[in-house]
Scaffold this active site. Structure first.
Site, PDB file in Angstrom:
ATOM      1  N   TYR A 101       0.357   3.263   5.137  1.00 43.07           N
ATOM      2  CA  TYR A 101      -0.114   2.289   4.156  1.00 43.07           C
ATOM      3  C   TYR A 101      -0.689   1.084   4.900  1.00 43.07           C
ATOM      4  O   TYR A 101      -0.093   0.593   5.868  1.00 43.07           O
ATOM      5  CB  TYR A 101       1.040   1.805   3.259  1.00 43.07           C
ATOM      6  CG  TYR A 101       0.607   0.709   2.316  1.00 43.07           C
ATOM      7  CD1 TYR A 101       0.189   1.009   1.027  1.00 43.07           C
ATOM      8  CD2 TYR A 101       0.575  -0.631   2.730  1.00 43.07           C
ATOM      9  CE1 TYR A 101      -0.253   0.012   0.165  1.00 43.07           C
ATOM     10  CE2 TYR A 101       0.136  -1.634   1.870  1.00 43.07           C
ATOM     11  CZ  TYR A 101      -0.274  -1.303   0.605  1.00 43.07           C
ATOM     12  OH  TYR A 101      -0.725  -2.285  -0.242  1.00 43.07           O
ATOM     13  N   GLU A 189      -7.232  -2.284   0.362  1.00 39.54           N
ATOM     14  CA  GLU A 189      -6.073  -1.417   0.613  1.00 39.54           C
ATOM     15  C   GLU A 189      -6.519  -0.005   0.957  1.00 39.54           C
ATOM     16  O   GLU A 189      -7.446   0.524   0.335  1.00 39.54           O
ATOM     17  CB  GLU A 189      -5.190  -1.392  -0.641  1.00 39.54           C
ATOM     18  CG  GLU A 189      -3.947  -0.549  -0.486  1.00 39.54           C
ATOM     19  CD  GLU A 189      -3.220  -0.340  -1.814  1.00 39.54           C
ATOM     20  OE1 GLU A 189      -2.452  -1.231  -2.214  1.00 39.54           O
ATOM     21  OE2 GLU A 189      -3.447   0.697  -2.456  1.00 39.54           O
TER      22      GLU A 189
END
Ligand code: ADP
Ligand code: MG
Length: 385
Positions: A101, A189
């Site tokens: 992530y 992201e």
């Protein structure tokens, strides 16, 4: 403005962040898929402005062009958490060794960009945040120094990530960080940032949120807007140069004011009283009666709104014009159960109050914001205004 995955990936490509080859489709059939010359198996992904698509059935795998076409037919138009999938992204499936992530967001506490990293990325990142918070690193990036070696080392060491990929990760973070600034984003992201068998880092998903105020400088992002599912009233208001801001869907109060600071103060006070604001609208300066009427009409057109609060500090805006506009819109409004609260300060205030009084409409004139909020509260709790 939140971009769709393929729009985010178009930006990644511009910054040389690796992505999978793919094609965007908006109609059933396999011609476009075949023409794209993809290596099978592929992944079919609903393009909607929300995350968590994998868990909501918006990410599917297909072994052949036929299977892909069939799945596309099923997925086009499907509802994913309140968003309709009008487009799908068909991309080559990647063999993944690890899912990381990675994001950079604007952090108002540290007043700097914040790097968030976890070696336990993928669809269960929220679960990781709950159960293994030590596996998520949050590192502010000094805007003057930028991304440094220690920024990456710290993030990796804190979370126990495999140091072999440090150079690769640093490179991706640097590219993402440049993009973060160039595009005035509030969030970029990559989840998952996948590592393949050869140790390459690839963005399999992308989320980008751009600050709407920067859109005038970003023609390429503005061009993306047509593909997004926008609130029809936001568009309607924008077409007549009002800024319409949806706030809480379950709220039933509309707040209109001249200036965002006063809007925020009004919303704060209303929320403090336990009431909920559905939407806000910035009138800007010097609004005429016709403009006010137009704005109130947009607000009254929203079924959930039963109370409109207009708060004007009149300098350029004349109070009598505001009152006249409010009266025009309320008179034209068929649903008689909607109420309007008017707080005005400034030029021609007395005349404005007279216009309202003579209209015999459900409009309450109040003094100051706290009194107006109080009046709203009494009204909503059946105690009369
Ligand atoms: P969302 O975050 O909305 O659920 P993702 O794009 O992250 O959607 O996809 C969910 C999961 O599907 C990923 O965590 C990954 O495991 C898998 N996935 C997505 N794209 C690919 C791809 N191109 N190749 C292989 N797996 C993929
Ligand atoms: Mg994802």
């Amino acid at each position: 403005m939140k971009l769709l995955e393929y729009q985010a990936k178009a930006l990644f490509e511009k910054y040389d962040i690796a992505i999978q080859k793919g094609v965007v489709i908006d109609a059933a059939g396999d011609e476009k898929i075949r023409a794209a010359d993809l290596r099978f198996p592929v992944v079919i992904k609903a393009q909607v402005q929300t995350g968590g698509r994998g868990k909501a059935g918006g990410v599917k795998f297909a072994e052949t062009p036929e299977e892909a076409a069939k799945l596309c037919g099923e997925m086009l138009g499907m509802d994913i958490r309140g968003f309709t999938a009008k487009e799908l992204l068909v991309v080559e499936k990647k063999d993944i060794a690890k899912e990381w992530y990675l994001s950079i967001m604007l952090d108002r506490y540290s007043k700097s960009p914040l790097l968030i990293f976890s070696p336990l990325g993928g669809m269960d990142i929220e679960e990781t945040a709950r159960t293994n918070p030590e596996k998520i690193a949050k590192v502010p990036i000094d805007p003057i120094r930028g991304v440094q070696d220690y920024t990456i080392s710290y993030a990796m060491d804190k979370t126990g990530a495999d140091r072999r990929y440090k150079d690769g990760l640093k490179e991706v973070v640097e590219k993402l960080y440049r993009m973060f600034f160039d595009y005035y984003t509030m969030l970029v992201e990559i989840n998952p940032l996948a590592i393949d068998d050869e140790g390459r880092l690839i963005a399999l998903d992308g989320k980008v949120e751009v600050d709407d105020n920067a859109l005038p400088f970003l023609p390429d992002i503005t061009a993306f807007r047509d593909k997004l599912q926008e609130d029809p009233q936001v568009i309607e208001a924008r077409n007549v140069n009002f800024l319409f801001i949806p706030i809480e869907d379950e709220g039933n109060i509309a707040v209109m004011s001249n200036g965002s600071g006063m809007l925020m103060s009004c919303i704060d006070l209303i929320s403090k009283k336990g009431m909920k604001v559905h939407a806000a609208l910035d009138l800007g300066g010097g609004a005429t009666a016709e403009r006010i009427a137009e704005a109130v009409r947009i607000m009254l057109g929203r079924p959930k709104i039963d109370t409109v609060f207009i708060c004007i500090f009149g300098g350029i805006t004349r109070c009598d014009e505001v009152a006249r506009g409010a009266v025009i819109a309320m008179r034209a409004n068929e649903a008689a159960d909607k109420h309007l609260i008017l707080r005005m300060e400034g030029t021609n205030k007395e005349e404005a109050a007279k216009i309202v009084a003579e209209s015999n409409l459900p409009i309450t004139v109040a003094e100051g914001i706290p009194n107006s909020v109080e009046a709203m509260y009494r009204l909503k709790n059946g105690k009369g205004a």
